[in-house]
Design an enzyme around this catalytic site. Structure first.
Site, short mmCIF file in Angstrom:
data_model
loop_
_atom_site.label_atom_id
_atom_site.label_comp_id
_atom_site.label_asym_id
_atom_site.label_seq_id
_atom_site.Cartn_x
_atom_site.Cartn_y
_atom_site.Cartn_z
N GLY A 260 18.60 47.17 46.79
CA GLY A 260 17.53 46.07 46.30
C GLY A 260 17.64 44.71 47.40
N ALA A 261 17.46 43.65 46.47
CA ALA A 261 17.66 42.29 47.15
C ALA A 261 18.14 41.34 46.16
CB ALA A 261 16.10 41.96 47.58
N MET A 262 18.74 40.16 46.64
CA MET A 262 19.41 39.32 45.70
C MET A 262 19.26 38.11 45.98
SD MET A 262 21.03 38.75 43.11
CE MET A 262 21.77 37.25 42.25
N GLU A 263 18.68 37.22 45.07
CA GLU A 263 18.26 35.63 45.28
C GLU A 263 19.25 34.65 45.49
OE1 GLU A 263 18.62 36.16 40.72
OE2 GLU A 263 17.95 37.71 42.32
N ASN A 264 20.34 34.84 46.22
CA ASN A 264 21.30 33.84 46.43
C ASN A 264 20.63 32.63 47.01
OD1 ASN A 264 23.38 36.25 45.90
ND2 ASN A 264 22.65 36.86 48.08
N HIS A 294 9.26 37.31 45.50
CA HIS A 294 10.18 37.23 44.35
C HIS A 294 11.33 36.49 44.47
CE1 HIS A 294 11.65 39.60 40.63
NE2 HIS A 294 12.76 39.38 41.12
N GLU A 295 12.10 36.80 45.34
CA GLU A 295 13.44 36.14 45.74
C GLU A 295 13.34 34.80 46.00
OE1 GLU A 295 15.78 38.40 44.84
OE2 GLU A 295 14.68 40.24 44.83
N HIS A 298 12.93 32.79 42.91
CA HIS A 298 14.15 32.63 42.30
C HIS A 298 14.89 31.36 42.53
CE1 HIS A 298 14.91 35.92 39.71
NE2 HIS A 298 14.61 36.88 40.69
N GLU A 317 13.73 36.48 35.83
CA GLU A 317 12.98 37.82 36.44
C GLU A 317 11.50 37.90 36.20
OE1 GLU A 317 14.47 39.07 38.67
OE2 GLU A 317 16.64 38.43 38.21
#
Length: 810
Positions: A260-264, A294-295, A298, A317
């Protein structure tokens, strides 16, 4: 090692006791090119509100040495190091080694099969930082993080902040990054490897994109689009929230074997499967843009302002999911993004919300393990739809004003639901208590229909436990015209009870409830209007109005009120006239699913042929050729049809792989062609497409070999799991697939291995679609009773869906 999950009560006690001032984290990656080890030293400075009290720090990685204020600490037990007799001001120093970098949570080492290069990434949501270094792994203990990373000299290292100081150490380099703003541990990141880099300055921000070297050409192809959407998103959110993104640098890193993807903060990590090896289709481009936004959302919802505990996960989310579609339609060329949401994820949310795993958007969360189970279709697409309803309910102007006040007041802090409700209520002047109770604290889906009071239309509704929720929606009136149905009137309706008058003229040919898709509710036509709705879907004038009709028909399929043939006929009629590329592929997928998975065996071939006819027409349209050919690869009836498709595919490697999967499923000999295409395909992950071809065939030995690689060894990167698993489950291969129902049940105790994202992927994708009898969903539900929450929740939802399919077939 036993690693108990942090409970809310423990987190509250620790948050009341501690104030974390800073993390200084030294990370040594120099052992990774030849081994599995990541070495870290975490130095945490913090204060204690009650000197003399004790607590614990989270640390699952192997501890080499730990000291508190210079005094040695006892060994970690169950992933926790006891911190006794705290002073008013404390310094904790913990040296750790993590060796589980191939299949453990938190940190992952990937080796590119194309060139043998090594890449490493971290990802920590919800509480996986503790697997790499010592930290207080809960969202409300935010603090600045300063990373110093030592890595091989040829590597690039990325983290949350920009402008690191880089020192040459000979065979290695040391990267010293400036401290972050106050962040929760799960929002931090270290990504590294011999990355290909592209940078651009747009709108005052220094934007970077990165990928492994073997995908450099794909990254170069997509860079302009990525930078364009990134700049548009940053500008939109800066204005919408009256707060520009707070730092100059914004990086996006596409990494192998990531899920997926992660919003660091400032450094979003993506699965590099998002870099499509074939030129992306319109729907793929739009889907990518929405995930990117989306990311990015965040950065505000989750990073700048963070939920205090996981019961408010939706503050992160659901808001990010809502905001990405809002931004896409307002700031980018993807103006049909709301229609795309309705055609895809929102249908999944309706199904989930009417099944056994439905839950309130906001609910009590006892511990973090339970939190991992609510990253689901209720929190994401239902949450997004509910927030769109909230914006409709209070008005976009008041909604925006409330958001601006919320960020201004709570920046770099943590919040609860009430903080947001207070901001929006103040901006709108509305009492949002009933709205909050109905939408955020009540599970289930409203049902809306149009009734009559004499000749006057009346909206009739019911909620999960009585009257419908308070909401504002639209009802459209349509009449037949020369070009189909034309909307002659639109009424905005505020629902306050079970029956609400609708100010529309009588005698319309069709009334469309929830026109413009402003709320989250299933709808049904009037009893006499069922056939009219099925026929009208293709005649409605906009992508969203057609989508509302399609959503109703699909929901009727899942509840046993319509059959697969009716759904396929409706969808193929819509596809024949659809003008929005955002929904063409989702509708083709739905039509194919209805024919393949919901239809009885006696109707499957005929319905599949009906879908194939639509695909052939699409393949003849400029701009939709690849979409149509992909559909033909799914629906080809025999080997002759596959051969024609292969001729049509020409040099399109993607379509050629899909055609080979279909050929294998139909029993054709694909060995020589697979080898030739594997040699031709420049994709470094092409071997997994070859594995999908093998998975699709009916040979028992091949099935066993693929299952071993996919489910037992887990040698397939997470981004390729869906393609291989989809190929594995072939409807016409029940005999050879029969043993895998029991094999799946045997996997249940280990499906959580590797963390939250792999647990969800494997539990869902490996669930038997073929070869299991009608009683299997019940046996699976019984077998998963003692599994970890994320596995149990994912299985229950999948078992419900498959059970509905089995009932529809019979």
């Amino acid at each position: 090692m036993s690693t108990p999950s942090l409970t809310q009560a423990e987190a509250e006690r620790r948050a009341a006791l501690l104030r974390v001032q800073r993390y200084d984290i030294a990370v040594d990656l120099t052992g990774l090119p030849t081994g599995p080890q990541v070495r870290c030293v975490s130095t945490v400075t913090f204060t204690c509100e009650q000197p003399g009290a004790g607590t614990f720090v989270d640390c699952v990685a192997r501890v080499v040495e730990a000291t508190l204020n210079g005094e040695p600490l006892p060994a970690a037990v169950d992933g926790r190091i006891t911190l006794p007799a705290l002073a008013a001001h404390n310094t904790l120093r913990v040296s750790t080694v993590q060796e589980h970098t191939s299949d453990g949570p938190g940190v992952h080492k990937a080796v590119d099969p194309a060139d043998g290069e090594v890449y490493v990434w971290t990802t920590f949501e919800p509480d996986e930082a503790r697997y790499v270094w010592a930290c207080f792994d809960q969202p409300d203990l935010k603090a600045p993080h300063a990373f110093t990373v030592t890595a091989p000299a040829a590597w690039t290292v990325l983290s949350n902040t920009g402008d690191p100081r880089v020192e040459d150490l000979g065979d290695a380099r040391r990267w010293t990054f400036p401290a972050t703003p106050p962040l929760s541990p799960y929002n931090t990141v270290v990504d590294a490897g011999p990355l290909h880099e592209i940078r651009r300055t747009v709108g005052g921000h220094d934007l970077g994109v990165y990928a492994r070297r073997s995908l450099a050409a794909v990254l170069e192809r997509d860079a302009d689009e990525i930078f364009t959407v990134t700049a548009q998103g940053l500008a939109f959110f800066a204005d919408a929230f009256a707060m520009p993104f707070p730092q100059h640098k914004y990086d996006q890193v596409f990494m192998p074997e990531f899920g997926g993807a992660m919003e660091n903060y400032g450094c979003v990590t993506w699965s590099d499967s998002w870099l499509r090896r074939a030129t992306p289709t319109p729907a793929e481009r739009e889907g990518f843009a929405c995930v990117l936004l989306h990311e990015m959302a965040h950065m505000w919802f989750g990073n700048v302002v963070t939920m205090r505990w996981w019961d408010d996960l939706w503050l992160n989310e659901a808001f990010a999911e809502f905001a990405c579609y809002w931004a896409a339609t307002r700031a980018t060329r993807y103006t049909d993004a709301w229609a795309g949401l309705l055609a895809g994820e929102k249908l999944a949310a309706y199904l989930a919300d009417q099944g056994p795993t439905s839950h309130p958007i906001r609910q009590p969360v006892h511990d973090v393990a339970e939190a991992a189970s609510i990253f689901d279709d209720i929190t994401y697409p239902k949450g997004a739809a509910v927030l769109r309803q909230l914006m409709t309910y209070v008005g976009e102007k008041a909604f925006t004003e409330g958001m601006r006040a919320y960020f201004a007041r709570h920046a770099w802090g943590t919040t609860t639901l009430q903080d947001l409700i207070d901001a929006l209520a103040a901006a709108s002047g509305r009492d949002l208590g009933p709205w909050r109770t109905g939408w955020l604290e009540t599970a289930g889906t409203d049902r809306l229909t149009l009734d009559r009071d004499g000749d006057a239309p009346v909206l009739a509704g019911r909620g999960p436990d009585g009257p419908p929720r308070p909401q504002v929606l639209a009802v459209g009136a349509y009449r037949h015209g020369p070009g189909g149905l034309e909307r002659t009137a639109l009424a905005e309706v505020e629902v306050r009870g079970a029956r609400t008058p609708v100010d529309l003229p009588p005698g319309a040919d069709l009334y469309l409830v929830n026109d413009d898709d402003l709320t989250f509710a299933t709808t049904r036509p009037e009893p006499a209007g069922r056939a009219a709705l099925l026929a009208a879907a293709a005649q409605l004038p906009t992508a969203v109005s057609r989508g509302v009709a399609v959503a109703t028909v699909w929901d009727m399929l899942t509840t046993g009120e319509a059959d697969a043939a009716e759904v396929v006929h409706c969808l193929t009629a819509v596809l024949a006239v659809e003008t929005s590329d955002a929904v063409i592929e989702p509708y083709l997928r739905l039509a194919g699913d209805a024919a393949e998975w919901w239809a009885p065996e006696s109707r499957r071939a005929a319905l599949t042929a009906e879908v194939a006819e639509v695909c052939a027409r699409l393949a003849g349209q400029p701009g939709r050729r690849r979409v149509g050919l992909r559909g033909l690869a799914r629906t080809a009836a025999d080997l002759a049809a596959v051969a024609r498709l292969q001729d049509e595919a020409g040099d399109d490697v993607d379509v050629r792989w899909r055609a080979l999967i279909r050929k294998a499923a139909l029993g054709g000999d694909t060995a020589a062609e697979t080898g030739a295409l594997l040699a031709l395909d420049p994709d470094p992950d092409a071997r997994f497409r070859a594995l999908a071809v093998r998975a699709a065939g009916p040979d028992a030995g091949d099935k066993e070999a693929v299952w071993h690689e996919l489910a037992v060894r887990r040698s397939v990167p997470i981004g390729s799991v869906p393609a291989v698993a989809t190929a594995f489950w072939q409807r016409g291969q029940a005999g050879v697939l029969a043993p895998y129902a029991q094999k799946y049940l045997a996997l249940l105790p280990e499906l959580h291995r590797g963390g939250m994202v792999p647990a969800m992927f494997y539990t869902h994708r490996l669930f038997p679609m073929v070869g299991a009898d009608n009683g299997f969903p019940d046996r699976a539900r019984a077998a998963v009773a003692d599994a970890v929450p994320v596995v149990r929740k994912t299985l229950l939802q999948r078992a419900d869906e498959v059970g509905r399919m089995l009932r529809a077939r019979s």
